[in-house]
Write a protein that holds these residues in place. Structure first.
Motif, PDB file in Angstrom:
ATOM      1  N   UNK A  31      14.580   0.915   0.981  1.00  0.00           N
ATOM      2  CA  UNK A  31      15.399   0.651  -0.213  1.00  0.00           C
ATOM      3  C   UNK A  31      15.725   1.956  -0.932  1.00  0.00           C
ATOM      4  N   UNK A  32      14.975   2.280  -1.991  1.00  0.00           N
ATOM      5  CA  UNK A  32      15.288   3.441  -2.839  1.00  0.00           C
ATOM      6  C   UNK A  32      15.237   4.757  -2.076  1.00  0.00           C
TER       7      UNK A  32
ATOM      8  N   UNK B  89       0.832  -1.210   0.000  1.00  0.00           N
ATOM      9  CA  UNK B  89       0.000   0.000   0.000  1.00  0.00           C
ATOM     10  C   UNK B  89       0.862   1.254   0.000  1.00  0.00           C
ATOM     11  N   UNK B  90       0.527   2.206  -0.910  1.00  0.00           N
ATOM     12  CA  UNK B  90       1.191   3.509  -0.920  1.00  0.00           C
ATOM     13  C   UNK B  90       0.603   4.345   0.207  1.00  0.00           C
ATOM     14  N   UNK B  91       1.340   4.471   1.303  1.00  0.00           N
ATOM     15  CA  UNK B  91       0.795   5.161   2.476  1.00  0.00           C
ATOM     16  C   UNK B  91       1.718   6.253   3.005  1.00  0.00           C
ATOM     17  N   UNK B  92       2.848   6.486   2.305  1.00  0.00           N
ATOM     18  CA  UNK B  92       3.801   7.508   2.720  1.00  0.00           C
ATOM     19  C   UNK B  92       4.129   8.416   1.535  1.00  0.00           C
ATOM     20  N   UNK B  93       4.708   9.582   1.847  1.00  0.00           N
ATOM     21  CA  UNK B  93       5.070  10.546   0.790  1.00  0.00           C
ATOM     22  C   UNK B  93       6.508  10.976   1.000  1.00  0.00           C
ATOM     23  N   UNK B  94       7.267  10.994  -0.089  1.00  0.00           N
ATOM     24  CA  UNK B  94       8.676  11.414  -0.056  1.00  0.00           C
ATOM     25  C   UNK B  94       8.776  12.847  -0.579  1.00  0.00           C
ATOM     26  N   UNK B  95       8.986  13.846   0.286  1.00  0.00           N
ATOM     27  CA  UNK B  95       9.112  15.239  -0.172  1.00  0.00           C
ATOM     28  C   UNK B  95      10.315  15.464  -1.073  1.00  0.00           C
ATOM     29  N   UNK B  96      11.366  14.646  -0.894  1.00  0.00           N
ATOM     30  CA  UNK B  96      12.578  14.848  -1.699  1.00  0.00           C
ATOM     31  C   UNK B  96      12.300  14.648  -3.177  1.00  0.00           C
ATOM     32  N   UNK B  97      11.599  13.534  -3.508  1.00  0.00           N
ATOM     33  CA  UNK B  97      11.298  13.248  -4.905  1.00  0.00           C
ATOM     34  C   UNK B  97       9.851  13.515  -5.260  1.00  0.00           C
TER      35      UNK B  97
ATOM     36  N   UNK C 213      13.673  11.708   3.864  1.00  0.00           N
ATOM     37  CA  UNK C 213      12.610  11.841   4.875  1.00  0.00           C
ATOM     38  C   UNK C 213      11.257  11.542   4.229  1.00  0.00           C
ATOM     39  N   UNK C 214      10.390  10.881   4.978  1.00  0.00           N
ATOM     40  CA  UNK C 214       9.050  10.580   4.473  1.00  0.00           C
ATOM     41  C   UNK C 214       8.023  10.995   5.523  1.00  0.00           C
ATOM     42  N   UNK C 215       6.811  11.278   5.069  1.00  0.00           N
ATOM     43  CA  UNK C 215       5.718  11.672   5.959  1.00  0.00           C
ATOM     44  C   UNK C 215       4.476  10.899   5.542  1.00  0.00           C
ATOM     45  N   UNK C 216       3.517  10.729   6.456  1.00  0.00           N
ATOM     46  CA  UNK C 216       2.259  10.079   6.071  1.00  0.00           C
ATOM     47  C   UNK C 216       1.537  10.868   4.985  1.00  0.00           C
TER      48      UNK C 216
END
Length: 541
Positions: free
Chosen positions: A173-174, A154-162, A179-182
């Motif tokens: 992994x990638x 499930x896609x449940x997080x967001x990567x602000x960097x990319x 940093x990731x946020x919900x």
């Protein structure tokens, strides 16, 4: 879920997963019956193999056997079983993923099962404890897009960097160093940004609506000016009947063509503004629609394309410049000069009276005056004192040339003032822009910010590059200066003769304008000592 009046047969011949009459019923090792398709799909979507009814856990995936007796009874009952009526799915609605045959409208989507359910097939999520913990949302299609393509999670997080949505495995992994946020946290951030974008779009729409109003007002003013000009010229041409009719028609045609050109320009600008408003309104609607969605993934995937407004034109410098008719009539009447002298005098008198209505009360600024100049206490007169005074230096003061400006400046509209030049052998007067060089300078043309007449023994000149030499006027005593800031016109009048001297047209004003006077130095014999006097307008002349 079975209602109070549901028959014993309907309850016992219905699958507890799909709640429909058994189709190819099979029996689990724990003794419970299900449709083969239902139990197989249920186990494929679980980490552990267990019974949906008693929750018994099996070490390996069972191979349920066909229940022959139940299959025969279910087939006999299928023709009489009562199926609860539910609405069929419409083209724009989400269908139930469990229904076979005619698909019914989904009431909820499960973010754990990645399936959408009609009211009947939603019942297990409301009855079984293991399913009650699943997250249900409003029906949505393409639930498979919520799965990470790489890890099937499930896609449940967001990567602000990319700026992408990721699953938990992605963070190991990638995106391990990112940093990731919900999703919900990023959703709230982007929602706030979306509100700002919506406000900016609304502001752009309002600015363009205001620009349309300005354009329409300018066209209306152009029409009024055109009507005045046509009416005045009509009086002249009518008085001369036959010999003037041709000249009058040519004049009217010129005015109408210039007005038509102005209206066409305004019409094109309005169409372009309205198109931008339509584009911005559409974008605003998209932004509003997106701001109300609860679908985090769809929101974030769509947000990037809506963040920037559609390409628009910078309207801050765009304007409709009304045509100027100053001098048009005079050029038309040059061929009839002798015949038209009387009518021309009447016409110029009317024009002067009209511009005199824009009289402004201006006074000279002592802080801007060259140290050689002497100003009257009321600030209305200036002459050369022939002695340099010791005065505080400031950015406003002219040091090299005997110039002085008024205290008042003008940044829009029309204004008019008169200056008495009687008994003067040399003088300059006109208007200048605020940013002129007050400490030096050697040219005084429109290019450097000066629009002025210059009079001396060599004659009357409008300072330009090249200079415009004007006919000498006997006993020129008072000069009127009229400025139409918005139209870009500076006109000079011989007040006593009620005559037009010269007009600079097509000017571009982008900063405040100041009335400007230069009495010129006295010569050795004391001539030219008379002052330049800012005079009140006498419209009865």
């Amino acid at each position: 879920m079975a209602s109070a009046n549901t028959s014993w047969f309907e309850v016992n011949f219905s699958c507890s997963i799909c709640l429909d009459v058994f189709s190819s019923p099979v029996t689990t090792p724990c003794g419970h019956n299900f449709c083969r398709t239902c139990i197989t799909k249920f186990w494929n979507e679980q980490v552990q193999y267990k019974c949906p009814i008693c929750n018994k856990i099996f070490d390996t995936k069972p191979d349920p056997q066909v229940n022959t007796l139940l299959s025969e009874l279910a087939a006999q009952f299928r023709t009489t079983v009562r199926v609860k009526e539910q609405p069929c799915v419409e083209p724009a609605e989400v269908p139930c993923d469990v229904c076979t045959g005619t698909q019914l409208k989904a009431m909820k989507s499960c973010l754990v099962c990645f399936m959408s359910f009609c009211q009947t097939h939603l019942e297990p999520h409301q009855r079984f404890a293991v399913l009650k913990g699943h997250r249900l949302v409003e029906p949505m299609d393409r639930l498979e897009d919520r799965m990470c393509k790489k890890h099937n999670r499930l896609l449940e997080l967001f990567c602000p960097t990319e700026q992408v949505c990721v699953c938990q495995f992605c963070t190991e992994t990638d995106h391990k160093s990112h940093p990731v946020v919900p999703l919900k946290e990023e959703y709230e951030v982007k929602t706030a940004q979306l509100g700002k974008i919506e406000a900016e779009l609304s502001q752009m729409i309002q600015e363009r609506k205001q620009k349309i109003k300005v354009v329409k007002d300018r066209v209306q003013l152009s029409n009024k000016d055109a009507d005045i000009e046509i009416a005045n010229s009509g009086q002249v041409f009518t008085a001369l009947i036959g010999c003037v009719e041709k000249c009058r028609d040519e004049f009217n045609q010129t005015v109408q063509e210039e007005l038509k050109s102005t209206e066409k320009q305004a019409e094109d600008l309005i169409k372009e503004l309205e198109q931008e408003i339509e584009d911005l309104t559409n974008r605003c609607s998209e932004v509003k629609q997106l701001s109300h969605t609860e679908d985090h993934l769809h929101f974030l995937q769509t947000f990037r394309s809506l963040k920037d407004p559609p390409p628009t034109r910078d309207w801050t410098t765009v304007e409709v410049r009304p045509p100027s008719y100053v001098g048009t009539l005079r050029r038309s009447l040059d061929l009839l000069e002798e015949t038209l002298n009387m009518e021309m005098k009447k016409l110029h008198n009317a024009v002067l009276k009209r511009v005199q209505q824009y009289e402004v009360d201006v006074t000279l600024d002592p802080d801007a005056a060259n140290p050689y100049l002497i100003l009257s206490e009321d600030g209305k007169q200036v002459h050369d004192g022939d002695v340099k005074k010791v005065l505080p230096d400031n950015p406003k003061r002219f040091r090299q040339y005997v110039f002085v400006l008024t205290r008042q400046s003008f940044s829009s509209g029309r204004f008019y003032f008169e200056v008495q030049v009687k008994d003067k052998t040399a003088w300059w007067l006109g208007v200048v822009r605020e940013s002129i060089d007050r400490k030096g300078g050697s040219t005084w043309t429109p290019e450097t910010g000066y629009w002025n007449l210059h009079y001396d023994n060599d004659g009357l000149v409008f300072n330009d590059d090249p200079a415009v030499c004007l006919p000498l006027r006997a006993e020129l005593q008072k000069v009127g200066v009229f400025v139409d800031y918005d139209e870009g016109v500076v006109s000079f009048y011989d007040v006593e003769a009620r005559d037009h001297i010269y007009s600079a047209t097509g000017c571009t004003f982008t900063e405040p304008l100041y009335p400007f006077l230069n009495p010129c130095p006295c010569d050795y014999e004391g001539s030219n000592s008379a002052p330049l006097i800012i005079s009140p307008v006498n419209q009865t002349d």
